[in-house]
Design an enzyme around this catalytic site. Structure first.
Site, mmCIF file in Angstrom:
data_model
loop_
_atom_site.group_PDB
_atom_site.id
_atom_site.type_symbol
_atom_site.label_atom_id
_atom_site.label_comp_id
_atom_site.label_asym_id
_atom_site.label_seq_id
_atom_site.Cartn_x
_atom_site.Cartn_y
_atom_site.Cartn_z
ATOM 1 N N CYS A 164 -4.165 -5.905 -14.402
ATOM 2 C CA CYS A 164 -4.017 -7.331 -14.083
ATOM 3 C C CYS A 164 -4.972 -8.220 -14.861
ATOM 4 C CB CYS A 164 -4.206 -7.552 -12.587
ATOM 5 S SG CYS A 164 -3.083 -6.541 -11.606
ATOM 6 N N CYS A 193 -0.043 -10.982 0.759
ATOM 7 C CA CYS A 193 0.154 -10.359 -0.566
ATOM 8 C C CYS A 193 0.757 -11.344 -1.549
ATOM 9 C CB CYS A 193 1.102 -9.171 -0.444
ATOM 10 S SG CYS A 193 0.612 -7.963 0.802
ATOM 11 N N LYS A 206 -1.374 -15.843 -5.050
ATOM 12 C CA LYS A 206 -0.674 -15.837 -3.763
ATOM 13 C C LYS A 206 0.562 -16.739 -3.769
ATOM 14 C CE LYS A 206 0.190 -14.846 0.257
ATOM 15 N NZ LYS A 206 1.543 -15.123 -0.173
ATOM 16 N N HIS A 217 2.202 -14.039 -9.638
ATOM 17 C CA HIS A 217 1.321 -13.126 -10.368
ATOM 18 C C HIS A 217 2.123 -12.264 -11.346
ATOM 19 C CE1 HIS A 217 -1.831 -10.437 -11.395
ATOM 20 N NE2 HIS A 217 -1.649 -9.529 -10.470
#
Lengths: 391, 391
Positions: free
Chosen positions: B85, B212, B334, B338
């Protein structure tokens, strides 16, 4: 600008490896660190080349996995490069730039890959599809354009334009197998004849099985320091005097020509200029012979021979160990093996051995200037590195 | 050392994208180039962050695919970074180092990713397995340790050590959804309540669905030039005054603590030192809130709040848009989304907007100093970037 030196090298034998990627890495990296005579904590940054770990074995984010094996957790940044078959040469480029610019003093660069069907438990057909991920997804992959067929197209047109023939292609394989037979780290130990090549099964016209490099696992590593601090280390250092990386286009159909690799020629010209070296003063070269036709196009792009004369020059023996310009003394990708992301640094390991006079029965006599040529995909990425022997 | 400036930024909306990766890239990159007011041929090198293109859609070797879209084939090298990430923040770091050292004058850095089930035609279960490729292959993946479960373990222990509770976690999500609702590029437009979060299905204790971040597609890009040439461009430039990248260990069990991210603290401390900036003088931050618990650990590692007080501080509103230290005005991972390899640069895009005063109804007042915090895997890689407003 500071000069970047290679002060230590290490590699695993190429072939089938079942251990985790970080253990292959450690075998190569710790050997390079020992060879350089540096302490682990002198390493400022870790540059990693790996092409297919994610796709082949669901293994990404190698940085933390690798720094742990050097005892450098929380002490050192690590970054991974993926640029198809040129992954670790590009990692080398960034590592060398960091040292040349004074950003870092000592760095480690490594290439690691596992891609044998035996090592990965992925079957050959699926691996071939994953290797084709470097081809254009929309225009090439749906047509089944794997690496072999991309280079086959280029080579077929080279034959049409320049009269190159299958026997000349086979001579590339014969030479590289002969060299590989002298290299204890090579995947293949045996010699081959032109007839062996011509009798092997057709893969993608004009390439037969023995025109193609194998699936391989392995790792290679090099410690790069600035030339000043290199003098304080035990390893005999080799200076990097020219290094250029250039990127061209995909799909293949959009490239400038269909029978040569202009991007490699451009990178080579810039590297020669940076190094103030002419092609004729290169004593030994490792080039990207993923297929026999690729070596012929490589020696032309590097100006070792005239455009179109690569086949004839090979058949005449000009690129043999005792020829005018010895090419792939290691056995090349063809016989030493081609663990994709490890190949760029493996070339550097071989040339460092050659320039140090450590290459034993495959030593090129009086090797003072060496060149590495590593390409990615259908030669859409190319990196050319020129190195000079310790004085 | 030269100062590196951000002179142009661009990004796609985050959400579901069906076009090829190079088209997403081009949408972001061409916007950044226009914003900077540079000519395409001024770009000296292209740094690409992408985490999972190979595994998710058999798409590697992005360099040649991307340079073609800028008309820079054979004119410019391109390299791709994969570090989970944190892929594009690490690409940024190398791009910034190249400019700071004088190696390049103008470079483009971009992060691109497609990972929605809809965009990729890979089902959610398989995508979750691919995302787990950053976990330790031998010790974590066989136990089903996905990203959610890794951060759930860290957060659960944080709750045990510091008394953090599920309501405080939910407050992170509520704040970030409120911010995202003001961001036209965010994947989610709606606001959420604490009850919405607490009523959502359990994913990995203590994380519920709304703790998540989502699967997302998207691209972000920035043009980096040296500060001198930045002055000649039309784009209002933002200086990068501190940037540090540090790598720690995998598996999670080998890390220093089980309830914090010491590698991010280390990177932050070094970045603060380089920038001569204290945590209290940061006006706005984008942090890596892949899960609500991750934001709480992030604001502690960055020293915005005391270790263990992240939950309390969030519930008190300290990190809201009008709080003492506004965190994730973009909506964060969030709510903004992402797209793994794009996130690092998307943070930079948001902060550039904030420092230029262009963030409209989510503008943090008097934002002069901004900080981006991007981590990879179980926070085993961390990059902290500090930026200052144009004077």
């Amino acid at each position: 600008m500071t000069i970047a030196s290679i002060t230590g090298v290490g590699m695993t034998p190429f072939g089938v490896h079942n251990e985790p990627l970080e253990e292959m890495f450690a075998d190569a990296a710790l050997a390079a660190i020992d060879d350089a005579g540096v302490d682990h904590d002198e390493i400022d940054s870790l540059y990693i080349g790996n092409a297919l770990g994610g796709a082949i074995e669901n293994e990404t984010h190698l940085g933390p996995k690798f720094v742990s094996y050097l005892g450098l957790s929380n002490e050192c940044p690590a970054q991974r490069y993926e640029d198809a078959c040129s992954s670790s040469a590009i990692a080398l480029k960034e590592a060398v730039r960091a040292v040349q610019s004074g950003c870092h003093e000592t760095v480690l660069v490594s290439g690691v890959e596992r891609c044998t069907p035996k090592g990965t438990d992925v079957d050959t057909e699926h691996l071939t599809k994953l290797f084709a991920s470097g081809s254009h997804k929309q225009y090439e992959q749906p047509l089944g354009m794997t690496s072999a067929s991309v280079f086959a197209l280029l080579t077929k047109r080279h034959m049409y334009e320049h009269g190159t023939n299958e026997r000349q292609l086979a001579e590339v394989a014969v030479k590289n197998h002969a060299n590989g037979a002298k290299n204890p780290r090579a995947q293949f130990a045996g010699e081959k004849t032109v007839e062996d090549v011509l009798d092997s099964p057709m893969i993608s016209d004009p390439f037969r099985l023995l025109d193609c490099c194998p699936f391989s696992d392995g790792a290679a590593a090099a410690v790069i320091t600035n030339a000043e601090s290199a003098e304080t280390h035990t390893g005999s250092s080799v200076n990097i005097v020219g290094l250029n990386h250039m990127t061209s286009t995909l799909p293949l159909a959009d490239q400038e020509t269909a029978f040569s690799t202009p991007v490699a020629r451009r990178a080579a010209n810039r590297a020669y200029r940076e190094a103030s070296v002419s092609p004729s003063s290169v004593d030994v070269a490792e080039v990207h012979d993923c297929f026999t036709g690729a070596e012929i196009m490589a020696i032309e792009a590097l100006d070792f021979v005239e455009e179109g004369h690569g086949g004839v020059a090979t058949a005449e023996g000009q690129t043999q160990l005792d020829g005018e310009i010895p090419v792939n003394p290691s056995g090349g990708l063809k016989a030493k093996g081609h663990p994709v992301g490890a190949t760029g640094i493996a070339q550097i390991v071989e040339l460092t051995d050659q320039l140090r006079g450590n290459a034993k029965n495959r030593q090129v006599e009086n090797a003072r200037t060496a060149l590495a040529h590593n390409v990615g995909g259908s030669a859409a990425s190319a990196v050319v590195t020129i190195m000079e022997a310790p004085t």
